[in-house]
Design an enzyme around this catalytic site. Structure first.
Site, PDB file in Angstrom:
ATOM      1  N   ARG A  15       0.784  -1.341  -0.237  1.00 34.88           N
ATOM      2  CA  ARG A  15      -0.064   0.107   0.054  1.00 34.88           C
ATOM      3  C   ARG A  15       1.141   1.469   0.144  1.00 34.88           C
ATOM      4  NH1 ARG A  15      -3.482  -1.601   5.165  1.00 34.88           N
ATOM      5  NH2 ARG A  15      -1.484  -2.249   5.827  1.00 34.88           N
ATOM      6  N   LYS A  75       1.722   1.553   7.603  1.00 38.37           N
ATOM      7  CA  LYS A  75       1.749   1.004   8.130  1.00 38.37           C
ATOM      8  C   LYS A  75       2.908   1.516   9.893  1.00 38.37           C
ATOM      9  CE  LYS A  75       0.507  -2.087   9.354  1.00 38.37           C
ATOM     10  NZ  LYS A  75      -0.372  -2.383  10.496  1.00 38.37           N
ATOM     11  N   TYR A  94      -0.567   4.822  10.775  1.00 36.58           N
ATOM     12  CA  TYR A  94      -1.372   3.560  11.565  1.00 36.58           C
ATOM     13  C   TYR A  94      -0.170   3.244  12.492  1.00 36.58           C
ATOM     14  CZ  TYR A  94      -5.114   2.583   8.342  1.00 36.58           C
ATOM     15  OH  TYR A  94      -6.880   2.524   8.755  1.00 36.58           O
ATOM     16  N   HIS A  96      -0.896   1.433  16.488  1.00 39.62           N
ATOM     17  CA  HIS A  96      -1.384   0.298  17.165  1.00 39.62           C
ATOM     18  C   HIS A  96       0.083   0.610  18.613  1.00 39.62           C
ATOM     19  CE1 HIS A  96      -4.359  -0.846  14.526  1.00 39.62           C
ATOM     20  NE2 HIS A  96      -3.540  -0.429  13.488  1.00 39.62           N
ATOM     21  N   GLU A 118      -5.769   4.694  14.172  1.00 41.45           N
ATOM     22  CA  GLU A 118      -6.767   3.955  14.207  1.00 41.45           C
ATOM     23  C   GLU A 118      -6.996   4.640  15.096  1.00 41.45           C
ATOM     24  OE1 GLU A 118      -2.455   3.461  16.851  1.00 41.45           O
ATOM     25  OE2 GLU A 118      -3.637   3.783  14.370  1.00 41.45           O
ATOM     26  N   ASP A 270      -3.060  -6.864  15.873  1.00 37.90           N
ATOM     27  CA  ASP A 270      -2.360  -5.686  15.801  1.00 37.90           C
ATOM     28  C   ASP A 270      -2.486  -4.602  16.808  1.00 37.90           C
ATOM     29  OD1 ASP A 270      -1.441  -4.578  12.706  1.00 37.90           O
ATOM     30  OD2 ASP A 270      -3.035  -4.208  12.467  1.00 37.90           O
TER      31      ASP A 270
END
Length: 371
Positions: A15, A75, A94, A96, A118, A270
């Site tokens: 991505r 990520k 993101y 996490h 998130e 995650d």
């Protein structure tokens, strides 16, 4: 603002955080967009398209990270990228962090302003930047489960939907949120026998109405989970508490009762995972391992396997926030958009999200006190 988009380096992550269309919008608003060479190729977006959209191409990650005021990623940064952290840099991706204490420490030590997709949260509790990837991951969880139930992948050797005269597989989904609902859509569509365990009566009523009785709902408690897990051919972990570690709902003793060759897909990995026997994340290169005769799948970037769809779905929702940050700067942006303020996980060397601070055992500071 100078906005940088480095190439993702996580295992089989294709991505990209910005499409040429997004680059065109930001460039048209007077911002400089710097894309690392080849960053979009995995999603089918070539460097030439970014150049035509008004972006510049950086020769490597060091140039992109070094020149940019805001980094947009998909990520979380990996250890090899920590050297690029610096005070005042905005990182929008993101994160996490509840399951990434080392990263949290590096972000606070360096003074990076880290905004997690998130944890951006609307007043109604919805998570607009997590939702599209949860939709993808939920739908893919069933595809993956069906594949790993095949005998040569280590599974029981059964077809998810069965055939006339042969019963379908029992699919158990823990959590009836976005991931769980989308998993249920695919599992029901494939003809499986589907049960969703959920702790909200209102959500169970919603699922019952939407699916018209084509799935079963159960109150999520330890007794019901243990009974459901024992019968599962495919178990999908789909529980999320925004910013916090996922609760361990399935014990090792429960997993021991599962059928040989049953499959677990833990979408919650995650945030640390909701299955006790999943003690580490797996990768797209080595996606599964066997424990107690059960196939365990714990890849944290499931949507990376369908990067074209995932990139388009993700950037549809991230671009407006990127425009806000670039146009107004962080302080004004979080003041006019409270949902964005909840996305700020670290600022000025402090953790600014209470659930993240608790999960990584760092002190919490209110963002409003630091701005």
């Amino acid at each position: 603002m100078i906005i940088g988009v480095p190439k993702e380096i996580k295992d089989n992550e294709y991505r990209v955080a910005l499409t040429p269309a997004g680059a065109s919008v930001l460039a048209g608003q007077g911002h400089q967009v710097l894309i690392e060479r080849g960053a979009g190729s995995g999603s089918g977006f070539m460097d030439e398209e970014y150049i035509q959209a008004g972006a510049s191409i950086g020769k490597d990650a060091a140039e992109v990270w070094g020149r940019s005021e805001m980094i947009m990623k998909v990520k979380e940064p990996l250890p090899s990228e920590y050297c690029y952290f610096r005070s005042g840099l905005i990182l929008f991706t993101y994160l996490h962090l509840a399951a990434a204490g080392e990263l949290a420490n590096h972000l606070t030590d360096s003074g990076v302003t880290a905004i997690a997709y998130e944890t951006i949260q609307m007043p109604n509790g919805s998570l607009p930047l997590l939702t599209p990837m949860s939709e993808v991951a939920g739908r893919m969880a069933v595809q993956l489960g069906a594949r790993f139930l095949e005998k040569f992948h280590g599974g029981r050797g059964i077809l998810l939907g069965g055939v006339p005269g042969v019963p379908p597989a029992d699919v158990i989904i823990l959590g009836g949120g976005v991931v769980g609902t989308n998993a249920a859509k695919i599992a029901v569509g494939m003809g499986a026998n589907v049960t969703v365990l959920e702790n909200s009566p209102d959500r169970m009523r919603y699922l019952d109405d939407v699916f018209g009785g084509r799935l079963h709902t159960l109150m999520s408690n330890s007794y019901n989970i243990a009974e459901a897990v024992r019968h599962a051919d495919l178990l999908i972990g789909a529980v999320l508490i925004p910013g916090a570690k996922a609760p361990k709902l399935v014990t090792e003793e429960m997993v021991r009762t599962m059928k040989p060759g049953a499959v677990i897909v833990d979408v919650a990995i995650d945030q640390g995972g909701t299955i006790a026997t999943i003690d580490h994340a797996t990768t797209h290169s080595e996606p599964t391992y066997l424990k107690h005769g059960v196939v365990h799948y714990a890849v944290p970037n499931i949507p990376g396997a369908v990067p074209r769809t995932s990139t388009l779905a993700l950037t549809n929702v991230t671009l407006p926030y990127a425009q806000l940050l670039a146009g107004k700067g962080l302080k004004e942006a979080v003041q006019v958009n409270p949902a964005l303020a909840l996305g700020v996980n670290t600022y000025g060397g402090a953790v600014t999200h209470p659930a993240v601070a608790e999960a990584v055992a760092l002190s919490y500071r209110k963002l409003s006190e630091l701005l």
